[in-house]
Design a protein around this motif. Structure first.
Motif, mmCIF file in Angstrom:
data_model
loop_
_atom_site.group_PDB
_atom_site.id
_atom_site.type_symbol
_atom_site.label_atom_id
_atom_site.label_comp_id
_atom_site.label_asym_id
_atom_site.label_seq_id
_atom_site.Cartn_x
_atom_site.Cartn_y
_atom_site.Cartn_z
ATOM 1 N N GLN A 125 0.850 -1.183 0.000
ATOM 2 C CA GLN A 125 0.000 0.000 0.000
ATOM 3 C C GLN A 125 0.897 1.248 0.000
ATOM 4 O OE1 GLN A 125 -3.157 0.405 -0.286
ATOM 5 N NE2 GLN A 125 -3.665 2.373 0.642
ATOM 6 N N VAL A 177 1.396 12.777 12.138
ATOM 7 C CA VAL A 177 0.331 12.018 12.780
ATOM 8 C C VAL A 177 0.787 11.518 14.154
ATOM 9 C CG1 VAL A 177 0.651 9.603 12.041
ATOM 10 C CG2 VAL A 177 -1.615 10.588 12.037
ATOM 11 N N ALA A 223 0.063 -0.798 14.492
ATOM 12 C CA ALA A 223 -0.801 0.154 13.788
ATOM 13 C C ALA A 223 -0.690 0.083 12.270
ATOM 14 C CB ALA A 223 -0.495 1.578 14.262
ATOM 15 N N GLN A 224 0.483 -0.310 11.740
ATOM 16 C CA GLN A 224 0.666 -0.270 10.286
ATOM 17 C C GLN A 224 -0.314 -1.177 9.552
ATOM 18 O OE1 GLN A 224 2.769 -1.730 12.727
ATOM 19 N NE2 GLN A 224 4.692 -1.731 11.619
ATOM 20 N N SER A 255 -3.133 -0.159 7.276
ATOM 21 C CA SER A 255 -2.918 0.135 5.852
ATOM 22 C C SER A 255 -3.327 -1.046 4.978
ATOM 23 C CB SER A 255 -1.467 0.536 5.600
ATOM 24 O OG SER A 255 -0.645 -0.545 5.253
ATOM 25 N N ARG A 312 1.257 10.481 22.465
ATOM 26 C CA ARG A 312 -0.148 10.568 22.063
ATOM 27 C C ARG A 312 -0.233 10.860 20.570
ATOM 28 N NH1 ARG A 312 -4.494 12.297 26.510
ATOM 29 N NH2 ARG A 312 -6.147 11.041 25.613
ATOM 30 N N TRP A 313 -0.795 9.959 19.824
ATOM 31 C CA TRP A 313 -0.910 10.115 18.370
ATOM 32 C C TRP A 313 -2.217 10.815 18.008
ATOM 33 C CZ3 TRP A 313 0.367 4.613 15.927
ATOM 34 C CH2 TRP A 313 1.650 4.227 16.318
ATOM 35 N N ARG A 314 -2.257 11.261 16.774
ATOM 36 C CA ARG A 314 -3.541 11.731 16.207
ATOM 37 C C ARG A 314 -4.205 10.516 15.557
ATOM 38 N NH1 ARG A 314 -1.206 17.390 13.594
ATOM 39 N NH2 ARG A 314 -0.348 18.137 15.572
ATOM 40 N N ARG A 320 -6.328 10.162 12.379
ATOM 41 C CA ARG A 320 -5.782 10.423 11.050
ATOM 42 C C ARG A 320 -5.030 9.223 10.469
ATOM 43 N NH1 ARG A 320 -3.037 16.263 11.536
ATOM 44 N NH2 ARG A 320 -2.370 15.668 9.434
ATOM 45 N N LEU A 321 -5.026 8.126 11.165
ATOM 46 C CA LEU A 321 -4.197 6.999 10.709
ATOM 47 C C LEU A 321 -4.664 6.397 9.388
ATOM 48 C CD1 LEU A 321 -3.331 5.208 14.064
ATOM 49 C CD2 LEU A 321 -1.693 6.093 12.396
ATOM 50 N N GLU A 365 -6.200 7.802 7.107
ATOM 51 C CA GLU A 365 -5.928 8.814 6.085
ATOM 52 C C GLU A 365 -4.475 8.738 5.612
ATOM 53 O OE1 GLU A 365 -7.182 12.484 7.759
ATOM 54 O OE2 GLU A 365 -7.397 13.448 5.792
ATOM 55 N N VAL A 366 -3.538 8.646 6.548
ATOM 56 C CA VAL A 366 -2.137 8.646 6.165
ATOM 57 C C VAL A 366 -1.794 7.359 5.405
ATOM 58 C CG1 VAL A 366 -0.891 7.566 8.103
ATOM 59 C CG2 VAL A 366 0.031 9.598 7.025
ATOM 60 N N PHE A 367 -2.598 6.331 5.594
ATOM 61 C CA PHE A 367 -2.386 5.075 4.862
ATOM 62 C C PHE A 367 -3.189 5.034 3.553
ATOM 63 C CE2 PHE A 367 -1.703 3.261 9.346
ATOM 64 C CZ PHE A 367 -0.335 3.497 9.291
ATOM 65 N N GLY A 368 -3.812 6.145 3.199
ATOM 66 C CA GLY A 368 -4.530 6.199 1.931
ATOM 67 C C GLY A 368 -6.026 5.977 2.047
#
Lengths: 556, 556
Positions: free
Chosen positions: A487, A497, B449-450, B453, B488-490, B493-494, B496-499
């Protein structure tokens, strides 16, 4: 009243004494007691997002600091960490692994415990394969001696050790630690050493030309200074490998490049394969060191010295340690058999490429990998650390000519893809005054991307170049198929992020120039740069691989 | 002309035959030949971002599909996968692990090979501990029999097996596979079975009240229908555990809740601990099943049947298989010893909580975990799959009352934090017609988390709730310290950042209501929701843990 010594406190003290300053890991119930001791000691806790990443970070830290520690909970933690420790074992990085474990009462009166497979020796058995020694600290009275022996082994062998600490033993009283100066020198049998030195010296003296392959073990065993002295005494050119790059300065007049058979630099290949005698000092002689069987190295002209043995032609001298062998050769040989002492004699020193000029402000044509590496080298100054992940693109970093007092790190033997980002974290922790430049393929980044968040949390300032060729290009070289597709992320937004600053995306030479300018003018800030290149735009070294048909190749 | 059968092709065919439809994994040079066979066969390749995640995804897939496969390269792949396989082993999920390996010539004439530790048995040895059987396929002639035996073992024992396939053996010719119908039934010694059934039946007949603990092994061994029939025949109330939740429908009139000692539901505890006889069918009786030693279960009133043995009070009958025991009890007992057959007799059926009303449109007060779970249950309809990661917040999902024809998945014994996101991926692959709702703590999400994606790449539509309590709250409950803090992450938005599409952040009851409305009106789209709650706002079950001082606890 002084606080009583306990096994946990003893171990934390020993970590301080051997030179660990930061500890990497992830908490978990079986290890909480020891974490208390870590925090109470003069050790800084560096929590990572998962255990594998803790292991990679500790590995890079250990390469710089000389010793590292990773602390995890039982099974879910320890088994997740295992692959990183295997890499440290393969490449001789001294990492002390501490795993919590269920209380010892469970050995006699077992319950079915969470975080276990039902076998309380399973994790120990898995670690036997990837450490120099693996022990369970199930008895508080014996624990100090077991700890001391394991740490001495770690430092002597420069390989990982594993300590399993049951949750009830952590707080059990034990003797005070006192001082700790274990004998960690490797030693030789004097007669074997003498014979090995005499034979090697005779071979070198009789040769019209020679070259030294400077290996990573010389750094690990702290005899890199002696190795340089021998090289200068011989007046011989020297090469490094992708694993040992920067073990000696690349600005040394005798430096002849990075060797990897047909996958390395052509100049280095000419020097090595044209020499009458090749003296390898502390190289693991891995398939990649040898350019995946493209190396033309006749054993009859090889002297291969490792930590504890020397091979001359086809025979082996056991019990010869590297440092003694290097020092012995220095004494046994006249100065400058291959030229003037300290001069470059018959050496063909590595030609420093002129910094290429920016391709104007070209925003129309796509950026190539060659253009990228030709320009990015300008960023790498003294006190820089380059971290190169493995892959078709990351491999190109091996061709960067590194300045004085800089460091190049790559897991160029075990080649666990994804090592790069956590390694950048660990390098930054070990060397806070340095700037880290990481070169990571897009596929590699996806393995361990979350550790970018720890970089933000710690306020580190690396530049992470994501070499974005849209998939597993190494694998495409070997065997194309749908399994090589990944991806496509918006890589430039990853730091953001995770709470950090926005990144940049560069796809043309002009965009690269503006990014380099941004980096120069923004020290102290982390930056991620999505470097968009064509799918099959591969590093020079990889082209050698393509030529030989990629029958066995780097990359996971 | 028909393509010749090779070991690789044979193994791919067998995977099809045992019911594997999708294969999870990561490519690498030592396994490329087998990947070709996977793609050529009627198998879909599901590439993940790293190997551990492939293992977690395969684990969840296996829980639904009945069997799963994970394919990786040697050492860097296999050792990274290991922890996920340990989890499958602990919780009895049949996962077939296939690892590539260096060519067999290296056994006799070793080089120092990349991706290895120098020991070509190291990975096999590590897998012995976490699989039912682990074999190296080094001989093409023997490979078919070894493969068939390993797959039969996997299906019979419902546990992982490991097959190591050297890169030169993949393409070696072997016999044609033919059909494959291995005998996978577990069997009993008839006399032992008879005695066990008679004793258990007598105990149940003599008791004034009884309860059944319905366990996960009944699902794995495909005797959940028989278990339900026995329960209805007895007229006994039944409970599940966090591990076996939804093994039988939670809308069944005899369902009395999820039991976990003082950490589970109070109603379930009253029914179980108040019964004269407790009949446990296929429960692992782990520390968590038993509420971390808070369970009040006198062995003298316990009958514990597992896959291949029955324990009555303090004695054990070996060689009694679960299905035969259940069927035997059904025959041996009169209908309805505890009430009218099929009725609820003395049962105290689980009270279905009235769906709580939205707290108006409250945007002023902070959202609580209790409010969140009270409202989110409305989303969970038939054909939903709930995936709950382990942790102080995720545990709350165990209290959701699941509708008919829905599934709850949690790694509630091995408890490897981070399992959730890849498990959501695997569940979506196994059951494309279902909607997946994942409940994952913030710390847990960061482990893996990845894999969000891959969810985007496959066009899946899960809703991922990140229970964002700013750190490792389980660990804070046990032992507070700086090691429990995370970045602390956003989170919203995860995707989104993965498309993928943007997510939502909810911190008040009003924001939650709008998010739930968004989810209802956007089927077919993946969504991540950052659910902001207070740091120590923990699930009901966790409060039991706090009360007992958290001496041994869930969570990594």
């Amino acid at each position: 009243m002084a606080r009583e010594w306990t096994v946990g406190r003893y171990l934390a003290r020993r970590l301080e004494q051997v030179g660990v300053r930061q500890v990497f890991g992830v908490p978990g119930d079986y290890v909480m007691g020891f974490l208390e001791e870590v925090v109470a000691a003069d050790l800084e806790w560096i929590g990572t997002c998962n255990e594998l990443n803790a292991g990679y970070a500790a590995d890079a830290y250990g390469r710089i600091n000389g010793v590292a520690a990773a602390v995890v909970t039982y099974d879910v933690g320890g088994l997740s960490l295992l692959n990183a420790v295997a890499g440290s074992h393969a490449e001789r990085v001294p990492v002390i692994v501490v795993s919590g474990a269920p209380p010892t009462i469970e050995i006699k009166h077992p319950h079915v415990l969470h975080h276990t497979t039902g076998d309380l020796d399973a994790q120990l058995n898995a670690y036997h394969a990837v450490t120099e020694t693996a022990v369970q600290l199930r008895d508080a009275a014996q624990a100090p001696d077991l700890i001391d022996a394991a740490l001495a082994t770690c430092l002597r062998q420069q390989r990982p050790v594993y300590l399993e600490l049951p949750m009830d033993v952590v707080g059990a009283p034990c003797r005070a630690p006192g001082g700790f100066r274990p004998d960690v020198a490797l030693s030789s049998d004097p007669e074997v050493l003498d014979e090995a030195v005499q034979e090697a010296a005779a071979m070198l003296s009789a040769a019209a030309s020679g070259v030294v392959m400077a290996g990573i073990e010389a750094r690990r065993l702290r005899c890199d200074v002696q190795m340089q002295s021998l090289i200068e005494h011989l007046g011989a050119p020297f090469v490094t490998t992708c694993l040992s790059k920067t073990v000696l300065s690349e600005r040394h007049p005798l430096f002849a490049g990075v060797y990897a058979g047909r996958m390395g630099q052509e100049g280095a290949r000419a020097v090595v394969e044209g020499a009458e005698v090749v003296l390898s000092l502390g190289n693991l002689m891995t398939d990649f060191d040898l350019g995946f069987y493209t190396a033309q190295l006749d054993p009859a002209r090889l002297i291969v010295a490792n930590s504890d043995r020397v091979r001359v032609k086809h025979h082996v001298y056991d019990q010869v340690d590297l440092r003694s062998f290097i020092e012995g050769l220095r004494r046994a040989l006249p100065a400058g058999p291959f030229g003037e002492s300290g001069g470059n004699g018959k050496a063909a020193p590595h030609r420093i490429p002129a910094a290429s000029r920016p391709a104007a402000r070209d925003d129309a044509s796509p950026l190539t990998l060659a253009q990228f590496y030709a320009r990015v080298g300008d960023l790498i100054g003294p006190r820089s650390i380059v971290v190169a992940d493995i892959g078709a693109a990351g491999l190109g970093a091996a061709d960067l000519l590194m300045p004085e007092d800089s460091l190049y790190l790559s897991q160029a033997f075990y080649m666990s893809v994804g090592w790069g980002v956590p390694a950048a974290l660990g390098a930054g922790v070990a060397s806070p005054g340095s700037r880290v430049f990481a070169f990571v393929g897009d596929g590699a980044l996806q393995f361990t991307a979350q550790e970018l968040s720890t970089i933000v949390r710690l306020g580190q300032d690396p530049v992470v170049f994501v070499l974005d060729n849209d998939g597993y290009t190494v694998e495409r070289v070997i065997h194309e198929g749908p399994f090589n597709d990944i991806q496509r992320w918006r890589y430039e937004r990853l730091f953001e992020v995770f709470g950090g600053p926005p990144g940049l995306r560069v796809a043309t030479p002009g965009e690269l120039e503006r990014a380099l300018e941004h980096i120069r003018t923004h020290p102290g800030e982390p930056l991620i740069v999505d470097v968009v290149i064509a799918r099959m735009d591969i590093a020079e070294g990889m082209k050698g691989l393509v030529a030989i048909g990629g029958r066995s190749t780097p990359g996971a």
